[in-house]
Write an enzyme that holds these catalytic residues in place. Structure first.
Site: not given
Ligand code: UD1
Ligand code: UDP
Length: 381
Positions: A97, A119, A133, A213, A215, A245
């Site tokens: 993604d 996936e 994503e 991590h 967003r 990260h």
């Protein structure tokens, strides 16, 4: 001879595509396998390439510090044109993604190659979470010819989107292939980095492994996560280890609020081998990561997921994952409960493996072999 181009660019894609690269590379008589890195990540990607001993045929090297999604997307799309014209693949395999997967799938579609999505089919049905994503998955799914779904649930999501059943294969998640390979290796021999961490951390206390991590958690979300970790470290006799990260939007708040605090160890992102070792050693996991919430239940570790929604409901339903969002009170309460209530801990830490059996990459390879059997016979006559 057929040509497969495998494209990835971030740490989790590399980990989850490594078993597929290895498996497809075995079939030298059936097809040629090439690897293209977008370089969306750099240091965190190179660590994985080194561990799995994979060489790239192409590298777009697009990473710039804190670059926008617009620039990243445009650079990958334009960069892929040249790679596709040189490689001339019949099939482009993308993963999951990320911006890399969606832009590479779009480029493959423009070029006229088939697209395989590893996936495939994960959904939250909320385009704002995880951002971007969820929308990347939906867009990639529409560009895809062969959907490699990790679970029954993911395949069912694709069925509901009217994807033809012949185009879907339930494979298990390749992350379990990577995990099983790696855990065996690290249990036999510790990495040098693991030995360094042993000197840094007091392993006689319960170890809480943290990663984050997303967003949608930037800003207030990360501040809340840090506040919760601070409170936990003050109220419980634990060690918190947090490989931070490299995204500057994560580095800044985490370092400002947590650096130098007693019982909290901020460390650089770990190579996969050492991360798996730490996952195997820890008491519980607090994360917003997709991959980590798939790996931890396979090692019997309870996971508190700092999200409101997950596209991976299987472990939540099995009771090894709890969604805690970024509410500091909830993160704190659920963490302390797992430390203080041993019966509850036992209940949540039963080994559970809803995401695969370690044979996903082999299934993808067998699917392609079957799909192309007629063509391959013809070409080798
Ligand atoms: C990306 C993916 C996300 C995935 C995550 C895995 C997108 C939009 N996001 O998020 O889906 O879950 O990777 O970690 O595709 N950086 C470095 N070195 C690195 C990696 C990152 O310095 O090795 C810094 C750079 O400043 C970079 C920034 O992090 O610009 C953001 O990287 P980016 O790939 O855009 O987003 P991630 O948050 O890493
Ligand atoms: N990981 C790693 N080193 C670390 C943290 C995580 O190798 O310091 C691995 C972890 O085992 C998992 C993957 O990175 O396989 C998850 O990556 P990330 O959380 O960045 O992305 P997501 O899975 O959320 O897309």
């Amino acid at each position: 001879m057929k040509k497969v181009l495998i494209v990835f660019g971030t740490r989790p894609e590399a980990i989850k595509m490594a078993p597929v690269v290895k498996e497809l590379q075995k079939k030298t008589k059936l097809w040629k396998t090439e690897v293209c890195l977008t370089g969306q990540h750099r240091q965190m990607l190179d660590q994985v390439m080194e561990f799995f001993e994979i060489e790239a045929d192409y590298d777009l090297n697009v990473m710039k510090s804190n670059q926008s999604l617009y620039e990243l997307s445009a650079n990958i799309l334009v960069g892929m044109k040249e790679v596709l014209e040189q490689s001339k693949p019949d099939l482009v395999l993308v993963h999951g993604d990320t911006t890399t997967s969606t832009m590479a799938a779009l480029a493959a579609f423009y070029f006229g190659a088939k697209v395989g999505h590893v996936e495939a089919g994960l959904r939250t049905f909320d385009k704002s979470a995880p951002f971007p994503e969820e929308m990347n998955r939906v867009l990639t799914g529409r560009l895809t010819d062969y959907h490699f779904a990790p679970t029954d649930r993911a395949a069912q999501n694709l069925n509901e989107e009217k994807v033809s059943p012949e185009a879907i294969l339930i494979t298990g998640n390749t992350v379990i292939d990577a995990l099983l390979f790696s855990v065996e290796k690290v249990r036999a021999k510790k990495s040098q980095r693991a030995a360094e961490i042993e000197k840094l951390v007091n392993f006689s206390k319960p170890l809480i492994l943290v990663t984050g991590h997303r967003r949608e958690n930037f800003g207030e979300g990360f501040l809340n996560i840090c506040r919760a970790l601070l409170n936990i470290s003050r109220k419980a006799d634990v060690e918190i280890v947090y490989p931070v990260h490299l995204n500057p939007n994560v580095q800044k708040p985490v370092n400002e609020l947590l650096a130098g605090q007693a019982g909290i160890h901020l460390i650089e992102p770990l190579d996969y081998e050492t991360f798996v070792w730490l996952l195997d050693q820890c008491y519980l996991v607090v994360t917003d990561s997709g991959g980590v919430q798939e790996e931890a239940p396979s090692l019997g570790k309870p996971v508190l997921v700092m999200r409101d929604k997950t596209e991976r409901p299987e472990a939540v339903e099995a009771g090894t994952v709890i969604l805690v969002g970024t509410d500091p009170q909830k993160i704190e309460t659920e963490t302390l409960r797992l430390i203080e209530d041993k019966a509850w801990y036992e209940k949540m830490s039963h080994l559970h493996n809803p995401y695969g059996d370690g044979k996903a990459a082999g299934r993808i390879s067998a699917f392609l072999e079957k799909k192309w059997a007629v063509d391959v016979q013809y070409e080798t006559m």
